[in-house]
Design an enzyme around this catalytic site. Structure first.
Site, short mmCIF file in Angstrom:
data_model
loop_
_atom_site.label_atom_id
_atom_site.label_comp_id
_atom_site.label_asym_id
_atom_site.label_seq_id
_atom_site.Cartn_x
_atom_site.Cartn_y
_atom_site.Cartn_z
N HIS A 124 -8.87 3.89 -2.27
CA HIS A 124 -7.51 3.37 -2.04
C HIS A 124 -7.05 2.46 -3.18
CE1 HIS A 124 -3.94 2.07 -0.16
NE2 HIS A 124 -4.41 1.12 0.63
N CYS A 158 0.81 -1.22 0.00
CA CYS A 158 0.00 0.00 0.00
C CYS A 158 0.84 1.27 0.00
CB CYS A 158 -0.95 -0.01 1.20
SG CYS A 158 -2.10 -1.40 1.19
#
Length: 404
Positions: A347, A85
């Site tokens: 995201h 991430c």
């Protein structure tokens, strides 16, 4: 050894979308959109880019080349970047290092993701999973639950409640805040405001922490792009008025304490964040009290609260108080995630860190519209970015306007 100054001179991003919402939208289209916006923002052509670092987590080996070829084919070095991430901010970290070390005059960091709906899944089942050591360590502390990501962060929240008396309402209020912020962000996947009760009554994802869907970042499609340059390039192209300087930047990977602390909070990266943040404060000669606006990695509401403490905004165990006093929203000591954060903005893993950098660039320029943080666009404005990927890497970056 002398280091060159590094400036952001152009930013661009797509709107973040629900996976598959635009059937004809593939990753080269995303990068062409975000990259073109960044080039136009900088007022330069692709021929002035010396190298490109392209972040994505889900894709084939040279997807970065395929993506960037839509902007131009000039033979420059193109690096494919994957750091979970933290992929987008890692691409930015690499581009900035090239400028700082004098290896390039102008570099592009771009990230994208085209994701599948639902929880994150693994691509390969015939080898050790990168997070297996983290999962096994946390399973010794808390009963395993599926999906793994909300369990890992949710269990860290339960640990925080047990240690410090933090409440599930404090976690839920972070979700409420970030959805409220996103109402004014045209790039956000979600732009709806919810009451605290609506946040709490949404679909339950991890019951021990009362972590609901509206406190979790969604899977998303999208792209972000940032162009960085050295001081001579900024001067030669008259970009000082819009440039934002990277005054501190650090990447930290897992420390021994990730596994020796016997703490879910450490396993999900709090120590990495703390080390990176205080390295950046030292580089930039600032402290938390100097910061005006923050974009941090709220993959789950729990992680936003844990990150308050890891960044030094408050003492260990006092993150909940910042929520209770309104210190992390407009009118408070800092505005945290004016974009809506990952929870509401979305995201897309490879793009997240670059979207954060874009938001903070707009904030320091004073061009963030209705979500503008008043103090950020002053001459003394300071912005801080935090992006984390388990397995693990944290990138923390501090920014100031180049001139006012």
């Amino acid at each position: 050894m002398a280091k060159n100054r590094v400036f952001i001179v152009g930013v661009g991003m797509t709107r973040f979308e629900k996976p598959g919402a635009r059937a004809d939208w593939d990753y080269p289209d995303m990068v062409k959109e975000s990259g073109t916006k960044a080039l136009e923002d900088a007022g330069i052509g692709f021929d002035l880019i010396d190298e490109a670092h392209v972040g994505f987590m889900y894709g084939e080996s040279t997807s970065g080349q395929r993506a960037v070829y839509g902007l131009g084919m000039t033979g420059i070095p193109i690096t494919n970047v994957n750091n979970n991430c933290a992929t987008g901010s890692t691409a930015l970290f690499l581009a900035a290092r090239a400028i700082r070390g004098g290896l390039a005059d102008c570099a592009l960091a771009v990230g994208f993701e085209k994701m599948q709906p639902g929880s994150l899944s693994t691509s390969y089942t015939d080898r050790e999973q990168p997070l297996m050591r983290h999962i096994q360590a946390e399973a010794e502390l808390f009963d395993f639950a599926f999906p793994p990501a909300p369990w890992m962060f949710g269990a860290a929240g339960v640990e925080h409640m047990q240690r410090y008396g933090t409440t599930t309402d404090q976690f839920a209020r972070i979700g409420e805040k970030n959805h409220r912020h996103s109402v004014n962000n045209p790039y956000a996947q979600f732009q709806s405001e919810y009451t605290l009760e609506e946040i709490k009554s949404a679909k339950m994802i991890y019951e021990p922490a009362q972590l609901t869907r509206l406190q979790c970042s969604p899977t998303s499609d999208g792209s972000g792009a940032v162009i960085v340059a050295g001081e001579a390039f900024v001067d030669a192209h008259g970009l000082a008025g819009q440039a934002v300087e990277i005054v501190g930047q650090a990447m930290v990977t897992d420390l021994e304490s990730t596994f020796t602390d016997n703490s879910a909070i450490s396993i999900v990266g709090a120590d990495m964040t703390r080390h990176a943040a205080f390295e950046v404060y030292d580089q930039a000669d600032i402290g938390p009290e100097d910061i005006d606006v923050i974009e941090l990695h709220d993959c789950f509401s729990v992680n936003e609260l844990l990150t308050y403490e890891a960044l030094g905004l408050c003492a260990q165990g006092e993150g909940g108080k910042l929520i209770d006093t309104g210190d992390t929203t407009y009118g408070g000591r800092w505005v945290v995630n004016p974009s809506g954060g990952l929870i509401s903005k979305g995201h897309p893993l490879g793009a997240t860190g670059l979207a954060q950098a874009s938001e903070l660039t707009w904030q320091l320029r004073g061009t963030a519209g209705k979500r503008q943080v008043a103090d950020a666009c002053q001459k003394s404005g300071v912005a801080l970015q935090h992006n984390i990927g388990l397995g693990g890497a944290v990138v923390v970056t501090a920014y100031r306007p180049a001139e006012r």
